[in-house]
Design an enzyme around this catalytic site. Structure first.
Site, PDB file in Angstrom:
ATOM      1  N   ASN A 186      -5.998   9.839 -10.858  1.00  0.00           N
ATOM      2  CA  ASN A 186      -5.119   8.673 -10.706  1.00  0.00           C
ATOM      3  C   ASN A 186      -4.891   7.933 -12.028  1.00  0.00           C
ATOM      4  O   ASN A 186      -3.787   7.456 -12.308  1.00  0.00           O
ATOM      5  CB  ASN A 186      -5.707   7.701  -9.676  1.00  0.00           C
ATOM      6  CG  ASN A 186      -5.781   8.307  -8.290  1.00  0.00           C
ATOM      7  OD1 ASN A 186      -5.266   9.401  -8.065  1.00  0.00           O
ATOM      8  ND2 ASN A 186      -6.425   7.618  -7.362  1.00  0.00           N
TER       9      ASN A 186
ATOM     10  N   LYS B  28       0.850  -1.200   0.000  1.00  0.00           N
ATOM     11  CA  LYS B  28       0.000   0.000   0.000  1.00  0.00           C
ATOM     12  C   LYS B  28       0.888   1.253   0.000  1.00  0.00           C
ATOM     13  O   LYS B  28       0.586   2.248  -0.674  1.00  0.00           O
ATOM     14  CB  LYS B  28      -0.934  -0.018   1.230  1.00  0.00           C
ATOM     15  CG  LYS B  28      -1.824   1.204   1.401  1.00  0.00           C
ATOM     16  CD  LYS B  28      -2.907   1.230   0.346  1.00  0.00           C
ATOM     17  CE  LYS B  28      -4.014   2.243   0.467  1.00  0.00           C
ATOM     18  NZ  LYS B  28      -3.860   3.514   0.997  1.00  0.00           N
TER      19      LYS B  28
HETATM   20  O1  KPL Z   1      -5.060   5.740  -1.021  1.00  0.00           O
HETATM   21  C1  KPL Z   1      -5.167   6.470  -1.985  1.00  0.00           C
HETATM   22  C2  KPL Z   1      -5.133   7.915  -1.712  1.00  0.00           C
HETATM   23  O2  KPL Z   1      -5.605   8.695  -2.525  1.00  0.00           O
HETATM   24  O3  KPL Z   1      -4.633   8.262  -0.633  1.00  0.00           O
HETATM   25  C3  KPL Z   1      -5.236   5.918  -3.374  1.00  0.00           C
HETATM   26  C4  KPL Z   1      -5.183   4.411  -3.282  1.00  0.00           C
HETATM   27  C5  KPL Z   1      -4.088   6.422  -4.190  1.00  0.00           C
HETATM   28  C6  KPL Z   1      -6.537   6.196  -4.061  1.00  0.00           C
HETATM   29  O4  KPL Z   1      -6.701   7.503  -4.441  1.00  0.00           O
END
Ligand code: KPL
Length: 297
Positions: free
Chosen positions: A195, A177
């Site tokens: 994204n 993650k």
């Molecule tokens: O966790 C995310 C975030 O924006 O902080 C993702 C997975 C990149 C999704 O936008």
């Protein structure tokens, strides 16, 4: 279950609102959001349509079975301090970045569980939140040891309709993650693109290299994730959340402090001798932006 959701930002409001379908929830946040929830509940739109009625407060209750911490990573020490007087059986960190579980465990007596989450959420008017994508929540212990407590929390989340699974591979999940966030968040915030623009656009190599560097640092720290897996997961998440604005871009657009220290900054600071020039550059650029706006000293 009695649950205190500490942090009523976008994800905290979505998760707290959803949990309130099945559990007795207190959502701890700030006004005017808290007053709006007290008056009319949490209104969830988008991929989930629901109105639920958690209690809302600006301070935690005296006791709860579980505290779900959803504040930004730089507010984790303050969350630990605020929750110190609350009698808890378990604490779950549902936050971006690495290092939050250690901070919570240092300040709280209850066992601390770790989670990753790919649900997309965006706060709207006070009392409202948009679910921009149904994802998945993965819960386990920070070191990956088996835990019946984590299984109970997974069951409580699932009962409220949140897609949740139990994992005994949390170190790998957390670093994967981190690789995704290291690849997507600062890159999309700086380029001001959704994204999905990272899939084949001019910045796809930046995102992929930031994820690869993160995997190299993870391996040096004994967490076995491959560079291919880190890039693959980053691309999968960018595809699944293609239309979304990353949380860091949301922060930059709102002129708010970002989680750069717990993402690219964390990779850079824990790299030791592993070269991480892309993470260092992304961290320096976002920190320069925060510094210029007086958001950090
Ligand atoms: O966790 C995310 C975030 O924006 O902080 C993702 C997975 C990149 C999704 O936008």
């Amino acid at each position: 279950m009695e649950i205190c959701v500490f942090g009523a930002g976008s994800l905290g409001t979505l998760v707290g609102g959803r949990l309130a379908e099945e559990h007795s929830v207190t959502l701890v946040g700030r006004d005017p959001h808290v007053s709006a929830i007290e008056a009319g509940g949490v209104r969830i739109s988008g991929a989930i349509e629901a109105t639920t009625y958690p209690a809302a407060a600006t301070t935690p209750p005296e006791a709860a079975d579980l505290a779900v911490v959803t504040v930004k990573s730089f507010d984790t020490p303050a969350a630990a301090e605020a929750l110190a007087d609350c009698s808890l059986d378990a604490v779950l960190s549902l936050q971006n970045g690495l290092g939050n579980e250690e901070t919570l465990a240092a300040g709280l007596e209850a066992p601390v569980l770790a989670a990753t989450c790919t649900y997309g959420a965006r706060r709207g008017d006070p009392g409202t939140v948009e679910c921009t994508g149904i994802g998945e929540i993965t819960i386990g212990t920070p070191d990956g040891g088996p835990s019946s407590l984590a299984e109970e929390v997974v069951a409580a989340f699932s009962a409220a309709g949140l897609v949740t699974e139990y994992s005994t591979a949390m170190p790998e999940q957390l670093w994967l993650k981190l690789a995704v966030n290291a690849g997507i968040n600062a890159t999309t915030a700086l380029a001001r693109v959704p994204n999905g623009a990272l899939l084949d656009g001019p910045a796809d190599t930046v995102a992929a290299e930031a994820a690869r560097e993160t995997a190299r640092v993870a391996r040096k720290r004994g967490v076995d994730i491959s560079e291919e897996a880190a890039v693959r997961r980053t691309r999968e998440v960018a595809e699944a959340t293609a239309a979304n604005t990353s949380s860091m871009q949301q922060d930059v657009r709102a002129a708010a402090r970002t989680e750069i220290d717990a993402i690219n900054g964390y990779v850079a600071e824990t790299a030791e001798k592993t070269p991480v020039p892309v993470n260092e550059t992304l961290a320096a650029l976002i920190r320069a932006w925060e510094h210029e706006r007086g958001l950090r000293s």
